[in-house]
Every structure is written in C-alpha cells, then in structure tokens.
Design a protein around this motif. Structure first.
Motif, PDB file in Angstrom:
ATOM      1  N   THR A 159       6.616  -7.091 -30.010  1.00 50.57           N
ATOM      2  CA  THR A 159       6.387  -7.267 -28.580  1.00 50.57           C
ATOM      3  C   THR A 159       4.885  -7.339 -28.306  1.00 50.57           C
ATOM      4  O   THR A 159       4.116  -6.526 -28.808  1.00 50.57           O
ATOM      5  CB  THR A 159       6.996  -6.097 -27.782  1.00 50.57           C
ATOM      6  OG1 THR A 159       8.401  -6.068 -28.040  1.00 50.57           O
ATOM      7  CG2 THR A 159       6.750  -6.256 -26.299  1.00 50.57           C
ATOM      8  N   VAL A 160       4.489  -8.329 -27.514  1.00 50.95           N
ATOM      9  CA  VAL A 160       3.073  -8.525 -27.203  1.00 50.95           C
ATOM     10  C   VAL A 160       2.659  -7.524 -26.129  1.00 50.95           C
ATOM     11  O   VAL A 160       3.293  -7.435 -25.078  1.00 50.95           O
ATOM     12  CB  VAL A 160       2.806  -9.968 -26.725  1.00 50.95           C
ATOM     13  CG1 VAL A 160       1.344 -10.149 -26.356  1.00 50.95           C
ATOM     14  CG2 VAL A 160       3.217 -10.954 -27.812  1.00 50.95           C
ATOM     15  N   THR A 161       1.607  -6.775 -26.424  1.00 47.01           N
ATOM     16  CA  THR A 161       1.096  -5.775 -25.478  1.00 47.01           C
ATOM     17  C   THR A 161      -0.142  -6.318 -24.770  1.00 47.01           C
ATOM     18  O   THR A 161      -0.463  -7.503 -24.885  1.00 47.01           O
ATOM     19  CB  THR A 161       0.733  -4.474 -26.232  1.00 47.01           C
ATOM     20  OG1 THR A 161      -0.374  -4.764 -27.099  1.00 47.01           O
ATOM     21  CG2 THR A 161       1.908  -3.968 -27.059  1.00 47.01           C
ATOM     22  N   SER A 162      -0.853  -5.434 -24.083  1.00 52.30           N
ATOM     23  CA  SER A 162      -2.050  -5.861 -23.352  1.00 52.30           C
ATOM     24  C   SER A 162      -3.151  -6.359 -24.278  1.00 52.30           C
ATOM     25  O   SER A 162      -4.087  -7.019 -23.834  1.00 52.30           O
ATOM     26  CB  SER A 162      -2.577  -4.710 -22.491  1.00 52.30           C
ATOM     27  OG  SER A 162      -2.867  -3.596 -23.305  1.00 52.30           O
ATOM     28  N   ASP A 163      -3.064  -6.066 -25.566  1.00 50.17           N
ATOM     29  CA  ASP A 163      -4.048  -6.578 -26.533  1.00 50.17           C
ATOM     30  C   ASP A 163      -3.698  -7.975 -27.019  1.00 50.17           C
ATOM     31  O   ASP A 163      -4.435  -8.551 -27.812  1.00 50.17           O
ATOM     32  CB  ASP A 163      -4.136  -5.642 -27.751  1.00 50.17           C
ATOM     33  CG  ASP A 163      -4.666  -4.274 -27.374  1.00 50.17           C
ATOM     34  OD1 ASP A 163      -5.482  -4.215 -26.439  1.00 50.17           O
ATOM     35  OD2 ASP A 163      -4.261  -3.289 -28.009  1.00 50.17           O
ATOM     36  N   GLY A 164      -2.585  -8.519 -26.559  1.00 50.60           N
ATOM     37  CA  GLY A 164      -2.122  -9.810 -27.041  1.00 50.60           C
ATOM     38  C   GLY A 164      -3.016 -10.969 -26.623  1.00 50.60           C
ATOM     39  O   GLY A 164      -3.870 -10.831 -25.747  1.00 50.60           O
ATOM     40  N   GLU A 165      -2.795 -12.105 -27.265  1.00 49.72           N
ATOM     41  CA  GLU A 165      -3.585 -13.304 -26.984  1.00 49.72           C
ATOM     42  C   GLU A 165      -2.657 -14.482 -26.760  1.00 49.72           C
ATOM     43  O   GLU A 165      -1.572 -14.544 -27.337  1.00 49.72           O
ATOM     44  CB  GLU A 165      -4.534 -13.603 -28.150  1.00 49.72           C
ATOM     45  CG  GLU A 165      -5.560 -12.505 -28.370  1.00 49.72           C
ATOM     46  CD  GLU A 165      -6.586 -12.879 -29.421  1.00 49.72           C
ATOM     47  OE1 GLU A 165      -6.741 -14.085 -29.689  1.00 49.72           O
ATOM     48  OE2 GLU A 165      -7.225 -11.962 -29.956  1.00 49.72           O
ATOM     49  N   THR A 166      -3.106 -15.409 -25.924  1.00 46.52           N
ATOM     50  CA  THR A 166      -2.358 -16.630 -25.635  1.00 46.52           C
ATOM     51  C   THR A 166      -3.180 -17.814 -26.110  1.00 46.52           C
ATOM     52  O   THR A 166      -4.392 -17.831 -25.945  1.00 46.52           O
ATOM     53  CB  THR A 166      -2.100 -16.761 -24.122  1.00 46.52           C
ATOM     54  OG1 THR A 166      -1.429 -15.592 -23.669  1.00 46.52           O
ATOM     55  CG2 THR A 166      -1.235 -17.968 -23.813  1.00 46.52           C
ATOM     56  N   ALA A 167      -2.522 -18.809 -26.685  1.00 47.79           N
ATOM     57  CA  ALA A 167      -3.246 -20.000 -27.133  1.00 47.79           C
ATOM     58  C   ALA A 167      -2.317 -21.204 -27.056  1.00 47.79           C
ATOM     59  O   ALA A 167      -1.104 -21.087 -27.206  1.00 47.79           O
ATOM     60  CB  ALA A 167      -3.740 -19.811 -28.569  1.00 47.79           C
ATOM     61  N   ARG A 168      -2.930 -22.359 -26.791  1.00 54.24           N
ATOM     62  CA  ARG A 168      -2.173 -23.620 -26.853  1.00 54.24           C
ATOM     63  C   ARG A 168      -2.335 -24.156 -28.264  1.00 54.24           C
ATOM     64  O   ARG A 168      -3.441 -24.447 -28.710  1.00 54.24           O
ATOM     65  CB  ARG A 168      -2.694 -24.615 -25.822  1.00 54.24           C
ATOM     66  CG  ARG A 168      -2.035 -25.990 -25.933  1.00 54.24           C
ATOM     67  CD  ARG A 168      -2.431 -26.886 -24.780  1.00 54.24           C
ATOM     68  NE  ARG A 168      -1.784 -26.452 -23.549  1.00 54.24           N
ATOM     69  CZ  ARG A 168      -0.508 -26.695 -23.239  1.00 54.24           C
ATOM     70  NH1 ARG A 168       0.254 -27.357 -24.070  1.00 54.24           N
ATOM     71  NH2 ARG A 168       0.000 -26.266 -22.111  1.00 54.24           N
TER      72      ARG A 168
END
Length: 197
Positions: A159-168
């Motif tokens: 599960t992605v938490t607040s430390d997660g990253e988004t990328a295209r």
C-alpha cells in the motif's frame, strides 16, 4: 462502481491546483479525451470524493477585517451548540471541534474592536474561557497524495503511503511506495522499450 485509481489521483491533483482548469488541458496531462475526463470527474462527484468546486477568497482584502484564531473552552453541555454557531458565523473561515470539546476557529473579525465583536457574536455564558490571537500568517494545504487513495505499488504491491511517488511511465500513470520501486520500474520499462525499438 470501481474505486478511484492512479488517473483519478492525477486529475484530482490538477483540479486542486486549479479547479477552473479546462478538461481539455487535464485530458492532455492524463492521456484521455475531454469527455473521458468529464466522466471521471462526474464519477468522483458521485463517490463524494469531490464534494464541490469552491472559490478561495482572501476576505481580508475585500473588507476591513483582521484574521484571528479563536480558542474556546466550552461548557460540556454547550459544545455542539457553540460549534454549530461558530461554524455558521459569516466571518468564520474554518472551525474545528477537538476531542476534548474545545473549539478552534479561524475567523476574519472586524478590524476595529475584536473583543466587542466576539462578545456580541457569541454567548460567553457558554464558555469556560477563551483566547483570541491575531494571525500573522496562515496557509492551507489541500494537496492529494497517493496515500489518500490506498493505492498499491506498481512493483511490490505494498500500500502506498504518504512517502509514495507518482510518475507517468509511457502512457500510464503509476504509483510507487518508494523511490527504489519507482527506479526499478523505470529501468525495467526502459529496458523493454529498448528491446522493442
């Protein structure tokens, strides 16, 4: 109805930055058509993820007002009544009821005699004590992160938490639990791309 996904997250982030952003511009960002973006926004409204599109007005520039923070210690029997009253005052921007029953509110009070206004606006008999402090500076962070959606990492499925990253990546939006997983996915993607070029 399916749950919000990575594309919904990116749409929300774009709308939080500018709620008047045209769907055609959002479509260019997320790789969809404007009607598809419109459908996704409508679905997010049906899910109550988007509740309304509001206008952020700096009221201190429209009228002669001063921003203050109210901290109210309220008699237990009056907490709900006082909170409702404070929340509906036309000068209140934000109000919070804490677990101990105390109330905090950001208010744009008249820039003259704040204490007189306060005693006219509220029934001080309901209060144990109160404090009024002028605000020097304030900011509201309305950002949306992958952690708000309980999305799974594209690599390890955590599960992605607040430390997660988004990328295209290519034509798709991916979320990752950490920069390590993001880097691993990007390297794998580049390797596949080079093998097919």
């Amino acid at each position: 109805m399916r749950s919000p996904d990575e594309t919904d997250l990116e749409i929300l982030q774009l709308l939080v930055d500018d709620a008047r952003r045209p769907y055609s511009e959002i479509a260019d960002h997320v790789g969809l058509t404007p009607p598809a973006v419109s459908d996704r926004v409508a679905r997010l409204q049906e899910l109550d993820v988007i509740q309304n599109f509001t206008l952020d007005v700096d009221r201190t520039k429209l009228q002669n007002r001063v921003p203050v923070l109210l901290h109210l210690e309220v008699k237990p029997e009056a907490v709900e009544r006082v909170f409702e009253h404070v929340s509906t005052l036309d000068k209140t921007e934000h109000s919070f009821q804490q677990l101990d029953g105390s109330i905090v509110a950001h208010v744009n009070a008249p820039n003259q005699d704040v204490h007189s206004w306060f005693r006219e606006a509220l029934d001080v008999a309901d209060l144990v004590s109160y404090d009024i402090k002028p605000l020097a500076h304030y900011e509201w962070n309305t950002g949306i992160t992958p952690a708000d959606f309980s999305l799974s990492c594209a690599v390890c499925d955590n599960t992605v938490t607040s430390d997660g990253e988004t990328a295209r990546i290519g034509d798709e939006i991916k979320v990752f639990c950490c920069s390590s997983c993001k880097g691993m996915y990007e390297r794998r993607y580049e390797s596949i791309q080079q093998g097919t070029d």
